[in-house]
Design a protein around this motif. Structure first.
Motif, mmCIF file in Angstrom:
data_model
loop_
_atom_site.group_PDB
_atom_site.id
_atom_site.type_symbol
_atom_site.label_atom_id
_atom_site.label_comp_id
_atom_site.label_asym_id
_atom_site.label_seq_id
_atom_site.Cartn_x
_atom_site.Cartn_y
_atom_site.Cartn_z
ATOM 1 N N ALA A 124 45.116 43.500 39.184
ATOM 2 C CA ALA A 124 45.623 44.799 39.620
ATOM 3 C C ALA A 124 46.781 44.608 40.597
ATOM 4 O O ALA A 124 46.757 43.695 41.431
ATOM 5 N N VAL A 268 45.728 52.634 37.239
ATOM 6 C CA VAL A 268 46.084 51.417 37.957
ATOM 7 C C VAL A 268 47.229 50.720 37.231
ATOM 8 O O VAL A 268 47.353 50.815 36.005
ATOM 9 N N VAL A 270 48.656 47.188 36.203
ATOM 10 C CA VAL A 270 48.124 45.839 36.057
ATOM 11 C C VAL A 270 49.208 44.858 35.640
ATOM 12 O O VAL A 270 50.228 45.224 35.051
#
Length: 334
Positions: A124, A268, A270
């Motif tokens: 992440a 998120v 990544v």
């Protein structure tokens, strides 16, 4: 047609050699890029003249518009040779990043625990805004609840998308006879058009709000939004642990009279595990030092904040990103 394809590939090669950026709206552009991609991202201490592919989503979605802005920011402030790749979004993006076919990908966190997601190869960079599940129909269809979907034509999103994952999870929680659901697998833009022309009766969208396609058709067609029952929300929360009870505010789209009960999912950004620490550090630093530019791109991005950058993400963070967050006092020094 062949000459056109050769021209595109030549233009990409020219951009790389000349140090300019490109905005990729065709997936094949990234294929020749990946031949040199790995050696570029593992060398050096900055992003200058580094090739950077960002896996986004449907061109009408928030992932795509934010990905384009990030691409411009990485070029502007880091000298990166950057481009976006149109994809089916979350599930496809995690696959592309884990296979080094993209440097960065947008994904919703519920995708990270799927069996097909190789979390060991992903890291992440930062948490982002939330996607809201929006189940849309038109007023003339007289659909007020999930129970009314029996026998209806429903779009659940494209294969490889977080929308399809979310739609299928919700429908499995209902008592609806699944053999009486007529499902289709369209993109956001295709789904909106199909709603307008009546070839489908309802559609699932999982995106930041407002969704551009829903906003567009709401100005031309009277829409209704189907709420998700509280018991389904609670069961999904218990089962997966990544969903939040939420509401679509009543002022989100034209014609809405009240807020709509739904669930949201954190997004998120990544990357892959082998990205260099300095590279990851610079990506996160650029995003947060110039966050207002990203937030001006779409209202959903207003929810991005450094204080929430490491929260609600069931994935190991890249050490380069953690270094930046430590310097900002967001986490304790590692």
């Amino acid at each position: 047609m062949k000459n056109g394809a050769l021209f595109i590939k030549a233009a990409v090669l020219f951009c790389f050699m000349a140090g300019c950026s490109f905005m990729n709206e065709q997936q094949e552009i990234s294929k020749p890029a990946t031949l040199i991609q790995r050696q570029l991202v593992s060398e050096g201490q900055d992003l200058k003249n580094r090739l950077l592919i960002i896996a986004t989503g449907d061109m009408s979605g928030v992932y795509y518009s934010l990905g384009q802005r990030l691409s411009n920011m990485f070029e502007k402030y880091n000298g990166a040779v950057s481009g976006t790749q149109v994809t089916h979004a979350s599930i496809e993006n995690t696959e592309l990043v884990s296979r080094h076919r993209a440097e960065i990908g947008f994904t919703s966190v519920d995708v990270l625990d799927l069996p097909e997601t190789d979390k060991s190869k992903l890291r992440a960079l930062t948490a982002l805004y939330s996607n809201y599940v929006q189940i849309v129909t038109t007023k003339q269809n007289d659909i007020d609840s999930l129970e009314d979907l029996v026998g209806k034509r429903i779009n659940v999103g494209t294969t490889g998308s977080g929308t399809r994952l979310m739609a299928e999870r919700i429908l499995l929680e209902t008592d609806l006879p699944h053999d009486q659901l007529n499902l289709s697998y369209l993109s956001f833009s295709q789904s909106a058009e199909a709603l307008q022309n009546g070839t489908i009766d309802a559609a699932f969208f999982s995106s930041g709000i407002p969704n551009n396609e829903i906003a567009f058709i709401s100005r031309q067609t009277e829409l209704s939004f189907i709420p998700i029952p509280k018991d389904i929300i609670e069961h999904l929360q218990e089962q997966y642990g990544v969903y939040t009870a939420n509401e679509i505010p009543s002022d989100t789209y034209k014609g809405m009279k009240k807020s709509v009960q739904t669930i949201s999912i954190k997004n998120v950004l990544v990357t892959y595990d082998e990205m260099s620490d300095q590279h990851a550090y610079n990506l996160v630093k650029t995003l947060y030092e110039h966050l207002p530019e990203l937030q001006h791109t779409h209202p959903a991005a207003s929810d991005i904040s450094i204080e929430e950058a490491t929260k609600q993400v069931p994935l190991e963070f890249h050490s380069g990103a953690m270094k930046y967050f430590s310097e900002q006092g967001i986490i304790e020094n590692q």
